[in-house]
Design a protein around this motif. Structure first.
Motif, mmCIF file in Angstrom:
data_model
loop_
_atom_site.group_PDB
_atom_site.id
_atom_site.type_symbol
_atom_site.label_atom_id
_atom_site.label_comp_id
_atom_site.label_asym_id
_atom_site.label_seq_id
_atom_site.Cartn_x
_atom_site.Cartn_y
_atom_site.Cartn_z
ATOM 1 N N ALA A 1 34.853 14.967 -15.599
ATOM 2 C CA ALA A 1 36.040 15.431 -14.736
ATOM 3 C C ALA A 1 36.633 16.623 -14.902
ATOM 4 O O ALA A 1 37.260 17.357 -14.146
ATOM 5 C CB ALA A 1 37.182 14.367 -15.697
ATOM 6 N N TYR A 2 36.414 17.043 -16.007
ATOM 7 C CA TYR A 2 36.455 18.464 -16.325
ATOM 8 C C TYR A 2 35.730 19.493 -15.548
ATOM 9 O O TYR A 2 35.832 20.528 -14.433
ATOM 10 C CB TYR A 2 36.011 19.043 -17.590
ATOM 11 C CG TYR A 2 35.682 20.606 -18.229
ATOM 12 C CD1 TYR A 2 37.014 21.198 -18.494
ATOM 13 C CD2 TYR A 2 34.652 21.742 -18.125
ATOM 14 C CE1 TYR A 2 37.097 23.069 -18.928
ATOM 15 C CE2 TYR A 2 34.895 22.521 -18.290
ATOM 16 C CZ TYR A 2 35.729 23.543 -18.949
ATOM 17 O OH TYR A 2 35.614 25.017 -19.617
ATOM 18 N N VAL B 1 30.273 29.140 -15.160
ATOM 19 C CA VAL B 1 30.756 29.104 -16.215
ATOM 20 C C VAL B 1 29.151 28.702 -16.767
ATOM 21 O O VAL B 1 28.695 29.254 -17.860
ATOM 22 C CB VAL B 1 31.936 27.974 -16.677
ATOM 23 C CG1 VAL B 1 31.381 27.385 -17.288
ATOM 24 C CG2 VAL B 1 33.523 28.671 -15.669
ATOM 25 N N LEU C 1 34.217 35.414 -14.959
ATOM 26 C CA LEU C 1 34.856 35.730 -13.393
ATOM 27 C C LEU C 1 35.287 36.966 -12.713
ATOM 28 O O LEU C 1 35.376 36.707 -11.711
ATOM 29 C CB LEU C 1 35.641 33.993 -13.775
ATOM 30 C CG LEU C 1 35.183 32.859 -13.688
ATOM 31 C CD1 LEU C 1 35.821 31.634 -14.556
ATOM 32 C CD2 LEU C 1 34.619 32.116 -12.922
ATOM 33 N N ALA D 1 34.830 12.612 -19.214
ATOM 34 C CA ALA D 1 35.537 13.689 -19.677
ATOM 35 C C ALA D 1 35.060 14.556 -18.984
ATOM 36 O O ALA D 1 36.200 15.719 -18.156
ATOM 37 C CB ALA D 1 36.017 13.609 -20.568
ATOM 38 N N VAL E 1 32.762 34.182 -20.294
ATOM 39 C CA VAL E 1 33.345 33.616 -18.853
ATOM 40 C C VAL E 1 34.603 33.995 -18.217
ATOM 41 O O VAL E 1 34.044 33.967 -17.208
ATOM 42 C CB VAL E 1 33.560 31.897 -19.664
ATOM 43 C CG1 VAL E 1 34.006 31.799 -18.541
ATOM 44 C CG2 VAL E 1 32.343 31.036 -19.314
ATOM 45 N N GLU E 2 35.841 34.204 -18.885
ATOM 46 C CA GLU E 2 36.180 35.440 -18.579
ATOM 47 C C GLU E 2 36.088 36.615 -17.783
ATOM 48 O O GLU E 2 36.719 36.438 -16.702
ATOM 49 C CB GLU E 2 37.459 35.515 -19.410
ATOM 50 C CG GLU E 2 39.025 36.280 -19.076
ATOM 51 C CD GLU E 2 39.931 36.614 -19.772
ATOM 52 O OE1 GLU E 2 39.657 35.990 -21.423
ATOM 53 O OE2 GLU E 2 40.823 36.920 -19.397
ATOM 54 N N THR F 1 36.522 24.581 -7.042
ATOM 55 C CA THR F 1 37.363 25.945 -6.354
ATOM 56 C C THR F 1 36.463 27.131 -6.740
ATOM 57 O O THR F 1 35.352 26.908 -7.634
ATOM 58 C CB THR F 1 37.816 25.791 -7.644
ATOM 59 O OG1 THR F 1 38.797 24.928 -8.186
ATOM 60 C CG2 THR F 1 38.492 27.117 -7.474
ATOM 61 N N LEU G 1 40.010 31.902 -5.504
ATOM 62 C CA LEU G 1 40.286 32.044 -6.772
ATOM 63 C C LEU G 1 40.662 33.339 -6.247
ATOM 64 O O LEU G 1 42.145 34.185 -6.438
ATOM 65 C CB LEU G 1 38.997 33.044 -8.172
ATOM 66 C CG LEU G 1 39.111 32.435 -9.238
ATOM 67 C CD1 LEU G 1 39.409 30.862 -9.096
ATOM 68 C CD2 LEU G 1 37.494 32.385 -9.567
ATOM 69 N N VAL H 1 36.933 19.810 -11.887
ATOM 70 C CA VAL H 1 37.891 20.335 -11.500
ATOM 71 C C VAL H 1 37.171 22.271 -11.109
ATOM 72 O O VAL H 1 37.482 22.875 -10.332
ATOM 73 C CB VAL H 1 38.840 21.165 -12.016
ATOM 74 C CG1 VAL H 1 39.413 21.953 -11.832
ATOM 75 C CG2 VAL H 1 39.749 19.286 -12.094
ATOM 76 N N LEU H 2 36.063 22.236 -11.781
ATOM 77 C CA LEU H 2 35.685 23.693 -12.030
ATOM 78 C C LEU H 2 34.348 23.452 -10.255
ATOM 79 O O LEU H 2 34.316 24.901 -9.679
ATOM 80 C CB LEU H 2 35.091 24.650 -12.915
ATOM 81 C CG LEU H 2 36.131 24.262 -14.153
ATOM 82 C CD1 LEU H 2 34.818 24.541 -15.381
ATOM 83 C CD2 LEU H 2 36.542 24.915 -14.101
#
Lengths: 162, 162
Positions: free
Chosen positions: B124-125, B80, B11, B121, B7-8, B132, B137, B128-129
């Motif tokens: 909500a996560y 993601v 991105l 939950a 994932v990192e 954006t 970024l 946010v993604l």
DNA sequence: GTCCCTATACTCGGATAGCAAGTGTCCGAGTATAGGCGG
DNA sequence: CCGCCTATACTCGGACACTTGCTATCCGAGTATAGGGAC
């Protein structure tokens, strides 16, 4: 990204334990029987919850588990963290500081923007769980499936009396 | 609950590709060199991103990867999900319908309250993604580490010219 | 009858195997390029 | 000199081992209980 099955079990167990009188306890075997899950494996998660200070274990005969504090003071997040071990889903490895274009450390004083977004998302996730207590959960369960709640209470009373 | 390291990487690769002219591409090997990560494994994730329609793969000599649409129209969530495979972290197995107190299915018309909280939950996560974009970024990266951004742009220009 | 002691049965707790998914790697299929050849 | 053809080099794509962490299980340490015996 996957949560352990134990999270679901732990949450259901917590709602059951909330209905147990504070001076009594319910054994791991009974909790497993109630939910029809492997008792040995469930015990592992109950131990983790005990270590985290959410459940209390009473050893010896007539022992068992009970909530360590009132249900209103236990959040869903507490339970999830106890079972999952509180490791962050995203971990920035600072790969921007690697490779042929890496520069002096002073260039990277501020946190990586990518990790910031991921952490923001994680916090949003945790906030929802943090602001839901066990009592909220129980209220919902009783409203959604009242007949099942009554059957559960009856079963519990029978187990406690014997 | 743990996210793949990919994932990192994905991105960061996306932010680099955003700086590549639309008629050009950057190979998996070059992207791996830039970030100093194993190129063979990175390629695996790049393929996933291509299947998801976020990257475009140009085969053959002078081929490579590029963004399939403008950076402003690519959200972090898209990346993601592409890498992680869009599986829900929490899966309700309806254990409330199991065990000795299980009742008729009509008692459980409404979704389990526990799963509802977990899904709230998760949403909500994801929100946010979702809100954006890649451009957000990049703006952040340039503001946080301008010197590094310049070095990256220089490196990229050199690679594209050769 | 009361107290104490002992044996017991039952509980939690941590240490131990099995398995699935993520991690890491490789080689083959396909394509644009570059050079050579013929017209 | 121009166009075409062929060989090449380089790319992505999917198939193949390995390792980590979750899943599942067991047996041992510890404790409240119950019964029996002594006073």
């Amino acid at each position: 990204m996957k949560l352990s099955d134990g999270v679901e079990w732990a949450l259901h167990c917590a709602t059951v334990l909330a209905a147990v009188p504070p001076d009594r306890g319910l054994t791991a075997a009974k909790l497993a029987e109630f939910h029809d899950v492997p008792s040995a494996y469930l015990a592992k998660h109950l131990q983790a919850l005990t270590r985290a200070g959410i459940f209390e274990a009473v050893p010896g005969r007539r022992g068992g588990y009970r909530l360590a504090r009132p249900a209103s003071e236990i959040s869903v997040l507490d339970v999830v963290d106890a079972v999952e071990g509180r490791l962050r889903p995203f971990l920035c490895s600072e790969i921007r500081q690697r490779g042929p274009v890496a520069g002096p450390k002073s260039d990277y004083r501020k946190a990586c923007g990518i990790s910031r977004v991921m952490y923001d998302a994680e916090n949003a996730y945790r906030d929802v769980l943090k602001h839901t207590s066990l009592t909220d959960l129980i209220t919902g369960l009783m409203a959604d499936a009242p007949h099942a709640a009554v059957r559960g209470a009856t079963w519990l009373q029978k187990e406690l009396s014997s």
